[in-house]
Design an enzyme around this catalytic site. Structure first.
Site, PDB file in Angstrom:
ATOM      1  N   LYS A  13      28.466  48.130  41.966  1.00  0.00           N
ATOM      2  CA  LYS A  13      27.978  47.396  43.150  1.00  0.00           C
ATOM      3  C   LYS A  13      28.457  48.042  44.444  1.00  0.00           C
ATOM      4  O   LYS A  13      27.686  48.254  45.362  1.00  0.00           O
ATOM      5  CB  LYS A  13      28.477  45.935  43.142  1.00  0.00           C
ATOM      6  CG  LYS A  13      28.085  45.131  41.931  1.00  0.00           C
ATOM      7  CD  LYS A  13      28.561  43.687  42.041  1.00  0.00           C
ATOM      8  CE  LYS A  13      30.072  43.516  42.112  1.00  0.00           C
ATOM      9  NZ  LYS A  13      30.808  43.889  40.897  1.00  0.00           N
ATOM     10  N   ARG A  88      31.440  34.594  43.657  1.00  0.00           N
ATOM     11  CA  ARG A  88      31.909  34.892  42.304  1.00  0.00           C
ATOM     12  C   ARG A  88      32.061  33.626  41.475  1.00  0.00           C
ATOM     13  O   ARG A  88      32.432  33.704  40.312  1.00  0.00           O
ATOM     14  CB  ARG A  88      33.258  35.580  42.394  1.00  0.00           C
ATOM     15  CG  ARG A  88      33.202  37.086  42.077  1.00  0.00           C
ATOM     16  CD  ARG A  88      34.593  37.613  42.297  1.00  0.00           C
ATOM     17  NE  ARG A  88      34.920  38.814  41.638  1.00  0.00           N
ATOM     18  CZ  ARG A  88      34.981  40.010  42.229  1.00  0.00           C
ATOM     19  NH1 ARG A  88      34.613  40.144  43.477  1.00  0.00           N
ATOM     20  NH2 ARG A  88      35.400  41.062  41.568  1.00  0.00           N
ATOM     21  N   ARG A 127      38.305  55.225  37.252  1.00  0.00           N
ATOM     22  CA  ARG A 127      37.895  55.234  38.659  1.00  0.00           C
ATOM     23  C   ARG A 127      39.027  55.719  39.572  1.00  0.00           C
ATOM     24  O   ARG A 127      40.179  55.332  39.386  1.00  0.00           O
ATOM     25  CB  ARG A 127      37.528  53.793  38.999  1.00  0.00           C
ATOM     26  CG  ARG A 127      36.754  53.584  40.222  1.00  0.00           C
ATOM     27  CD  ARG A 127      36.027  52.279  40.116  1.00  0.00           C
ATOM     28  NE  ARG A 127      36.898  51.118  40.265  1.00  0.00           N
ATOM     29  CZ  ARG A 127      36.428  49.910  40.584  1.00  0.00           C
ATOM     30  NH1 ARG A 127      35.146  49.729  40.776  1.00  0.00           N
ATOM     31  NH2 ARG A 127      37.251  48.898  40.692  1.00  0.00           N
ATOM     32  N   ARG A 160      43.197  52.265  41.698  1.00  0.00           N
ATOM     33  CA  ARG A 160      43.445  50.887  42.122  1.00  0.00           C
ATOM     34  C   ARG A 160      44.403  50.218  41.146  1.00  0.00           C
ATOM     35  O   ARG A 160      44.285  50.411  39.935  1.00  0.00           O
ATOM     36  CB  ARG A 160      42.116  50.125  42.132  1.00  0.00           C
ATOM     37  CG  ARG A 160      41.570  49.876  43.514  1.00  0.00           C
ATOM     38  CD  ARG A 160      40.198  49.301  43.478  1.00  0.00           C
ATOM     39  NE  ARG A 160      40.111  47.985  42.832  1.00  0.00           N
ATOM     40  CZ  ARG A 160      39.041  47.212  42.862  1.00  0.00           C
ATOM     41  NH1 ARG A 160      37.946  47.632  43.491  1.00  0.00           N
ATOM     42  NH2 ARG A 160      39.028  46.055  42.263  1.00  0.00           N
ATOM     43  N   ARG A 171      39.873  40.794  34.153  1.00  0.00           N
ATOM     44  CA  ARG A 171      38.780  40.734  35.139  1.00  0.00           C
ATOM     45  C   ARG A 171      37.435  40.543  34.435  1.00  0.00           C
ATOM     46  O   ARG A 171      36.566  39.828  34.929  1.00  0.00           O
ATOM     47  CB  ARG A 171      38.767  42.015  35.989  1.00  0.00           C
ATOM     48  CG  ARG A 171      39.942  42.074  36.968  1.00  0.00           C
ATOM     49  CD  ARG A 171      40.165  43.466  37.515  1.00  0.00           C
ATOM     50  NE  ARG A 171      39.089  43.958  38.330  1.00  0.00           N
ATOM     51  CZ  ARG A 171      38.883  45.262  38.581  1.00  0.00           C
ATOM     52  NH1 ARG A 171      39.685  46.184  38.077  1.00  0.00           N
ATOM     53  NH2 ARG A 171      37.886  45.628  39.344  1.00  0.00           N
TER      54      ARG A 171
HETATM   55  P1  AMP Z   1      36.600  43.656  43.644  1.00  0.00           P
HETATM   56  O1  AMP Z   1      37.046  44.707  44.598  1.00  0.00           O
HETATM   57  O2  AMP Z   1      35.306  43.006  44.044  1.00  0.00           O
HETATM   58  O3  AMP Z   1      36.597  44.138  42.211  1.00  0.00           O
HETATM   59  O4  AMP Z   1      37.704  42.495  43.715  1.00  0.00           O
HETATM   60  C1  AMP Z   1      39.063  42.727  43.392  1.00  0.00           C
HETATM   61  C2  AMP Z   1      39.780  41.407  43.203  1.00  0.00           C
HETATM   62  O5  AMP Z   1      39.758  40.684  44.431  1.00  0.00           O
HETATM   63  C3  AMP Z   1      39.181  40.471  42.168  1.00  0.00           C
HETATM   64  O6  AMP Z   1      39.621  40.760  40.844  1.00  0.00           O
HETATM   65  C4  AMP Z   1      39.701  39.121  42.663  1.00  0.00           C
HETATM   66  O7  AMP Z   1      41.071  38.925  42.333  1.00  0.00           O
HETATM   67  C5  AMP Z   1      39.625  39.273  44.174  1.00  0.00           C
HETATM   68  N1  AMP Z   1      38.292  38.847  44.695  1.00  0.00           N
HETATM   69  C6  AMP Z   1      37.352  39.639  45.276  1.00  0.00           C
HETATM   70  N2  AMP Z   1      36.275  38.917  45.616  1.00  0.00           N
HETATM   71  C7  AMP Z   1      36.551  37.631  45.241  1.00  0.00           C
HETATM   72  C8  AMP Z   1      35.821  36.427  45.308  1.00  0.00           C
HETATM   73  N3  AMP Z   1      34.576  36.353  45.824  1.00  0.00           N
HETATM   74  N4  AMP Z   1      36.427  35.297  44.828  1.00  0.00           N
HETATM   75  C9  AMP Z   1      37.672  35.322  44.335  1.00  0.00           C
HETATM   76  N5  AMP Z   1      38.404  36.440  44.216  1.00  0.00           N
HETATM   77  C10 AMP Z   1      37.846  37.593  44.668  1.00  0.00           C
END
Ligand code: AMP
Length: 213
Positions: A13, A88, A127, A160, A171
């Site tokens: 994404k 989410r 990654r 990361r 996740r």
């Molecule tokens: P991402 O970079 O989108 O993979 O997000 C990394 C982490 O940030 C996720 O595993 C969650 O812990 C937190 N996170 C990101 N977006 C959200 C969201 N919309 N709601 C809750 N936690 C989020």
């Protein structure tokens, strides 16, 4: 145009969002990036969020809803935005509908980027990201020319902290339990567009552009 990119961690994404925003001239609104930025700055919000992120769990709805509500009202988002990683949960989607109603806005398309579960672990653990310019690489599928160094700016590549196997497993479970129900939520609203997220980046980008029109 207001767009949501939906899909499991590792679906691509963020990568596709970065390419789409250049063409549609709208900002990418990534809650994950915003939380990582808050953590980098050492804000209380960032430090609180880290506890959840390290476990592969979701940060409380109220926190991310507040961030998005503020972000989409900034001047660069007046012609639209691309939400990446938000909503989410169904509660986040409902809150978003409420906020957009108040702002007389709506979501135009929800793009569901679909990748089989079997591919996601390898995509995520391999990654790497440039500390300096944010460019993304993959140790097997898209390796940098020199190990650990960004092809574009020479910056240092890092992994990361939540891309390790244990956190990735959580996740993916979190996605199944809490985010996947959004597919039905947006299908019921008639907004969902299914995209095959497997293949070359350029081909996937073409597929997304075809549904956005
Ligand atoms: P991402 O970079 O989108 O993979 O997000 C990394 C982490 O940030 C996720 O595993 C969650 O812990 C937190 N996170 C990101 N977006 C959200 C969201 N919309 N709601 C809750 N936690 C989020």
């Amino acid at each position: 145009m207001n767009i949501i990119l939906l899909g499991p961690p590792g679906a691509g994404k963020g990568t596709q969002a970065k390419r789409l925003i250049d063409q549609y001239h709208i900002p990418q609104v990534s809650t994950g990036d915003m939380l990582r930025e808050a953590l980098k700055e050492g804000t209380p919000l960032g430090l609180e969020a880290k506890k959840y992120m390290d476990q592969g769990a979701l940060v409380p709805d109220s926190v991310v809803i507040g961030l998005v509500k503020e972000r989409i009202q900034k001047s660069d988002a007046k012609n639209g935005y691309m939400l990446d990683g938000f909503p989410r949960t169904v509660a986040q989607a409902q809150a978003l509908d409420g906020i957009l109603g108040d702002l007389s806005q709506k979501i135009d398309h929800v793009v569901s980027v679909e990748v089989p579960n079997s591919e996601l672990m390898g995509r995520l653990t391999g990654r790497r990201t440039c500390r300096q310019c944010g460019a993304g690489f993959h140790v097997i599928f898209d390796p940098p020319k020199a190990e650990g160094k960004c092809d574009k700016c020479g910056g240092e590549l890092y992994q990361r902290s939540d891309d390790n196997e244990t956190t990735v497993k959580s996740r993916l479970d979190t996605y199944e339990a809490q985010t996947k129900p959004l597919i039905d939520y947006y299908e019921d609203q008639g907004k969902l567009r299914h995209i095959d997220g497997v293949g070359k980046m350029d081909d996937i980008l073409t597929r997304i552009k075809a549904v956005l029109g």
